[in-house]
Design an enzyme around this catalytic site. Structure first.
Site, PDB file in Angstrom:
ATOM      1  N   ARG A   1      80.662   7.755   9.789  1.00 25.09           N
ATOM      2  CA  ARG A   1      80.457   6.677  10.760  1.00 25.09           C
ATOM      3  C   ARG A   1      80.335   7.244  12.178  1.00 25.09           C
ATOM      4  NH1 ARG A   1      84.528   3.094  13.439  1.00 25.09           N
ATOM      5  NH2 ARG A   1      83.419   1.226  14.119  1.00 25.09           N
TER       6      ARG A   1
ATOM      7  N   HIS B   1      77.261   6.592  14.775  1.00 19.51           N
ATOM      8  CA  HIS B   1      77.439   6.037  16.117  1.00 19.51           C
ATOM      9  C   HIS B   1      76.977   7.022  17.186  1.00 19.51           C
ATOM     10  CE1 HIS B   1      80.284   2.394  15.487  1.00 19.51           C
ATOM     11  NE2 HIS B   1      79.513   2.575  14.426  1.00 19.51           N
TER      12      HIS B   1
ATOM     13  N   ASN C   1      84.126   1.500  18.915  1.00 23.28           N
ATOM     14  CA  ASN C   1      84.695   2.766  18.455  1.00 23.28           C
ATOM     15  C   ASN C   1      86.216   2.860  18.548  1.00 23.28           C
ATOM     16  OD1 ASN C   1      82.085   3.790  17.952  1.00 23.28           O
ATOM     17  ND2 ASN C   1      81.878   4.470  20.075  1.00 23.28           N
TER      18      ASN C   1
ATOM     19  N   HIS D   1      79.228   2.313   3.204  1.00 26.43           N
ATOM     20  CA  HIS D   1      80.324   1.345   3.157  1.00 26.43           C
ATOM     21  C   HIS D   1      80.971   1.275   1.776  1.00 26.43           C
ATOM     22  CE1 HIS D   1      79.082  -1.143   6.958  1.00 26.43           C
ATOM     23  NE2 HIS D   1      79.489   0.073   7.231  1.00 26.43           N
TER      24      HIS D   1
END
Length: 339
Positions: A69, A73, A101, A201
């Site tokens: 992740r 990002h 975040n 996910h």
């Protein structure tokens, strides 16, 4: 699953399967990056990063989804330049302290550990942007056997601004499918890439605050629930996430995949088909025939999804990279160089 849906899935599987091979093959690495970039300057680089990730996962398996992740990002704000790793200062709130975040992002200490080991072996040679990219690959490999070669040669950015994170960059948990497709397209990624990368996910967790409105206040009236959520699953989410958790600072979390929460597999797509995912941004994939077909294909053929995931990660790792004399090689990933 209803008969019409099964018929639809069967109809799209061959079409999606046929297009997937072409899509994967059409994403060559950036000409500015290359596999084995550190072969002569720091031949141990990738092994050092992998060892750091392995040690971290032995302590906490949650670092695997956290690092994947974090790479996502990073790449979606100013490109894959390691800017998500920079600490805030009294005069500047950095990306890592954006509500997208903080407090949810995990794994910064893993990157710092790997970078310290690299600096002890190959000073001022391996960029933080490459460390994070290697670490994301190693997380996918160690958690789910998805291994792939990483083109390297990225340089580190010197700017990190919290305000940029949600400014048409990182998509949110309540985005619909059109918004998700547009978000990925802005980064040069396709709808197929978006659905494929969403499979991350299959491991990890979500703070309740990312979906409490969906299960407690869907229509703006307290007590209403998104009808697309499977009823028994909705009841379980409500039990784990009471309405009091609708606060960005509330620490309560749930696993994203309730069936195989520690396995990096294709169960995520089966959960989407079963309407058992907490985030609107996951369930929305069924609202478009194109993305729904890709979901069905990935749910049916895990091996194909894993191959596509590897290709999509490489493609994402090419987004707006700094190379050559651009940027810098940070000595510490959490602060820009001052010399």
């Amino acid at each position: 699953m209803s008969l019409p849906w099964l018929t639809f899935c069967a109809a799209v599987l061959l079409a999606v399967a046929a297009s997937s091979t072409v899509a994967v093959a059409s994403y060559p690495p950036s000409a500015s990056l290359k596999v084995g970039f550190y072969k002569h300057t720091c031949p141990q680089a990738e092994d050092i990063v992998r060892d750091a990730v392995r040690r971290a996962l032995a302590r906490n398996h949650g670092f695997a989804p956290g690092l994947i992740r974090m790479h996502f990002h990073d790449c979606f704000v100013r490109g894959c330049d390691g800017s998500v790793l920079i600490n805030s200062t009294p005069g500047n709130m950095a990306e890592k302290d954006s509500v997208a975040n903080n407090p949810s992002m995990r794994g910064f200490e893993v990157i710092d550990d790997a970078k310290a080991a690299l600096e002890a072996t190959c000073p001022r040679t391996v960029s933080c942007a490459d460390v994070l990219t290697f670490a994301a690959r190693d997380s996918a490999s160690l958690a789910g056997g998805i291994n792939y070669k990483v083109p390297a040669g990225r340089r580190d950015g010197r700017v990190s601004l919290s305000d940029e994170v949600l400014d048409n960059n990182v998509p949110g948990p309540s985005n619909d499918v059109a918004e998700l497709i547009a978000s990925f397209r802005r980064k040069g990624l396709s709808a197929d890439d978006m659905v494929t990368l969403s499979g991350a996910h299959t491991i990890g967790r979500s703070h309740c605050s990312s979906f409490t409105q969906r299960i407690h206040n869907f229509t703006g009236k307290v007590g209403t629930t998104d009808p697309s959520v499977e009823p028994y699953y909705a009841a379980d989410l409500k039990r784990q996430c009471p309405i009091s958790t609708d606060n960005i600072n509330d620490p309560t979390v749930v696993t994203l995949d309730v069936v195989t929460p520690r396995e990096f597999d294709n169960q995520y797509y089966k959960n989407v088909l079963a309407h058992k995912v907490p985030l609107i941004s996951d369930q929305t994939l069924l609202t478009s025939p194109k993305t729904a077909g890709i979901v069905a294909f990935h749910a049916a053929v895990e091996r194909a999804w894993k191959a596509k995931f590897a290709a999509a990660m490489v493609k994402m790792g090419n987004v707006h990279v700094l190379t050559g004399d651009e940027g810098e090689i940070r000595e510490k990933c959490f602060v820009i160089n001052h010399h």
